[in-house]
Design a protein around this motif. Sequence first.
Motif, PDB file in Angstrom:
ATOM      1  N   ASN A 143       0.831  -1.206   0.000  1.00 41.35           N
ATOM      2  CA  ASN A 143       0.000   0.000   0.000  1.00 41.35           C
ATOM      3  C   ASN A 143       0.866   1.256   0.000  1.00 41.35           C
ATOM      4  O   ASN A 143       0.371   2.356  -0.249  1.00 41.35           O
ATOM      5  CB  ASN A 143      -0.938   0.021   1.208  1.00 41.35           C
ATOM      6  N   ALA A 144       2.149   1.092   0.335  1.00 38.48           N
ATOM      7  CA  ALA A 144       3.089   2.209   0.203  1.00 38.48           C
ATOM      8  C   ALA A 144       3.763   2.123  -1.160  1.00 38.48           C
ATOM      9  O   ALA A 144       4.640   2.922  -1.467  1.00 38.48           O
ATOM     10  CB  ALA A 144       4.139   2.136   1.304  1.00 38.48           C
ATOM     11  N   GLY A 145       3.380   1.126  -1.956  1.00 42.25           N
ATOM     12  CA  GLY A 145       3.993   0.958  -3.276  1.00 42.25           C
ATOM     13  C   GLY A 145       5.355   0.315  -3.214  1.00 42.25           C
ATOM     14  O   GLY A 145       6.111   0.348  -4.182  1.00 42.25           O
ATOM     15  N   ASP A 177       2.066  15.217  -8.972  1.00 39.85           N
ATOM     16  CA  ASP A 177       3.257  14.508  -8.537  1.00 39.85           C
ATOM     17  C   ASP A 177       4.428  15.506  -8.533  1.00 39.85           C
ATOM     18  O   ASP A 177       4.568  16.307  -9.469  1.00 39.85           O
ATOM     19  CB  ASP A 177       3.530  13.370  -9.518  1.00 39.85           C
ATOM     20  N   THR A 191       8.001   3.927  -6.738  1.00 46.21           N
ATOM     21  CA  THR A 191       7.054   2.953  -6.207  1.00 46.21           C
ATOM     22  C   THR A 191       6.435   2.200  -7.395  1.00 46.21           C
ATOM     23  O   THR A 191       6.695   2.534  -8.558  1.00 46.21           O
ATOM     24  CB  THR A 191       5.959   3.649  -5.373  1.00 46.21           C
ATOM     25  N   TYR A 226       2.455   5.707  -6.286  1.00 48.99           N
ATOM     26  CA  TYR A 226       2.699   6.502  -5.077  1.00 48.99           C
ATOM     27  C   TYR A 226       3.945   7.382  -5.230  1.00 48.99           C
ATOM     28  O   TYR A 226       4.557   7.772  -4.237  1.00 48.99           O
ATOM     29  CB  TYR A 226       2.794   5.580  -3.858  1.00 48.99           C
ATOM     30  N   THR A 259      -0.556  12.590  -3.278  1.00 48.48           N
ATOM     31  CA  THR A 259       0.067  11.297  -3.028  1.00 48.48           C
ATOM     32  C   THR A 259       1.586  11.366  -2.948  1.00 48.48           C
ATOM     33  O   THR A 259       2.178  10.757  -2.072  1.00 48.48           O
ATOM     34  CB  THR A 259      -0.302  10.353  -4.188  1.00 48.48           C
ATOM     35  N   GLY A 296       0.276   7.715   0.041  1.00 52.12           N
ATOM     36  CA  GLY A 296      -0.901   7.985  -0.788  1.00 52.12           C
ATOM     37  C   GLY A 296      -2.130   7.306  -0.230  1.00 52.12           C
ATOM     38  O   GLY A 296      -2.221   6.991   0.958  1.00 52.12           O
TER      39      GLY A 296
END
Length: 462
Positions: free
Chosen positions: A191-193, A273, A293, A409, A437, A443
């Motif tokens: 989930n954090a990439g 980004d 990520t 991310y 993100t 993100g």
Amino acid sequence: MRQRSALSPQPSAPRSVGILGGGLAGIALAALLGHRGHAVTVYERDRAGGKLRRVTVGGLDFDTGPSLFTFPDVWRAFLARLGEEGDSLDLRPLPGGLGLHHTPFGAVPMPVPPGHPLHPAWEAYRAAAQPLAPHLTTLLTTPPHLTDPIFRRASAALFRATGGHLTASAWVHSRRLPPALAHAVGTHALNAGLAPQDAPSLYALIPALAAGDVARPASGMGALLDTLLALGRARGVRVLEGAEVVRVGAGRGSLSLRGGEERRHDLLVSALDPARLAGLLGRPVRSPAHRRTVSGVALYAALPGESGLPATSVLPPADFGVFRAAVRAGALPPDTLALVHADGPRLAVLLTAPATGRDLGPDHPWVRGQVGRVEHLLGVPGLLASARDVVALPPAHYAAGGHPGGAIYGAALPVWRGGPLHPQTYRRAPGLWQVGTGVHPGGGIPAVLGGALIVDRLIAQT
Ligand SMILES: Cc1cc2nc3c(=O)[nH]c(=O)nc-3n(C[C@H](O)[C@H](O)[C@H](O)COP(=O)(O)OP(=O)(O)OC[C@H]3O[C@@H](n4cnc5c(N)ncnc54)[C@H](O)[C@@H]3O)c2cc1C
């Protein structure tokens, strides 16, 4: 839309604010700044929503991007800041929480229910993370100032829970969890990439903290987009779609749009980004492929009938080391993390892929191979081939409006910078702020909304 409460802040020193990017971060911050009385314009190159958008596949509507709404207290904090009473999102618990995790050591539902052989280990794991629970919303929504006693208390709770372990895999290893549970927990580092070896230890605690409270708006994720837009509209926010910013003059608050139009504001906020922003400022874009990520291939399929699958299935890679080596080298991993969301005849298969910006469609051999693995593990051979229609959003899609290569991310931060404790570059230059993100690590909806709450407060203090 609900009425504003008497708690609405007085619109002091109204300013003209230009927000670059109409993803969830940009439109969330726009509503907050509009609420403070600023005149806010959002510039969006494409359609509002960014990664969350609506597509029609085989006559069915799909909401792309986020599908799990975690840490809903952050959303409630967002509504409270706006003085909104009630919640038009109508969040409903998602059956099965974070889903059934098909690890090489056996299947693990999260949360693990009583009576399951892994339940005692799950409860011990949950207990280890629990001291952090009352502080998580604070960590996600409060400017990271160690002079603030509330933030200091929350940080201390995080340190106690992570026990000095830097990475998610180090924390998992230290807990001596049964292999199936350890593998399922490690999966959520993505989930954090990042693979669990590279993700901050906080990510190993997330399943324990989130599993019991996973939600989705009653009418689907698109309701989040509609609600944010409506909250902004009610506060005078203007969202210009198809308005691509091609140059930013930070010191002067000026921006140029594709087509040549120049605009000027008292304040600019980038909800892009950070690598994209660097390009618009005329600075070099630094994003080595091994420091990104992950990206993904999202397949949205309209099935002829119900799939019979649970709401969420998670299929981790068999070996995180092999997976990590592949994605860091920009190679397609032999087996990858797949998330499968089933909702009646709607099926979404999200395959993690390296951020190389490739245009991987449903017929690409690697995609076919991964889909075959998913179908085999879920016992539904040929499911995707039976679909009436399939739409794929590949890394090339995510690269078009996001980080180079389509890294979902953004850049991969070193582990000591990746958690909520490190002050992020919310203020890029005088008169130029950042949200989104790529700025608030990890993100996802809670981090994006939390980052907007933080920047709203920091701007109000300047
Ligand atoms: C497949 C997938 C599954 C996910 N699942 C989850 C989940 O279950 N739960 C969760 O919480 N999160 C999930 N996420 C993450 C979540 O969707 C994102 O973190 C969030 O939507 C990002 O919002 P953002 O506003 O920061 O960025 P973005 O959505 O990327 O918005 C940036 C916007 O800027 C625009 N833009 C870019 N350049 C310019 C320019 N020059 N001028 C004007 N506009 C520009 C883009 O078009 C875009 O609209 C998922 C993401 C993906 C892709």
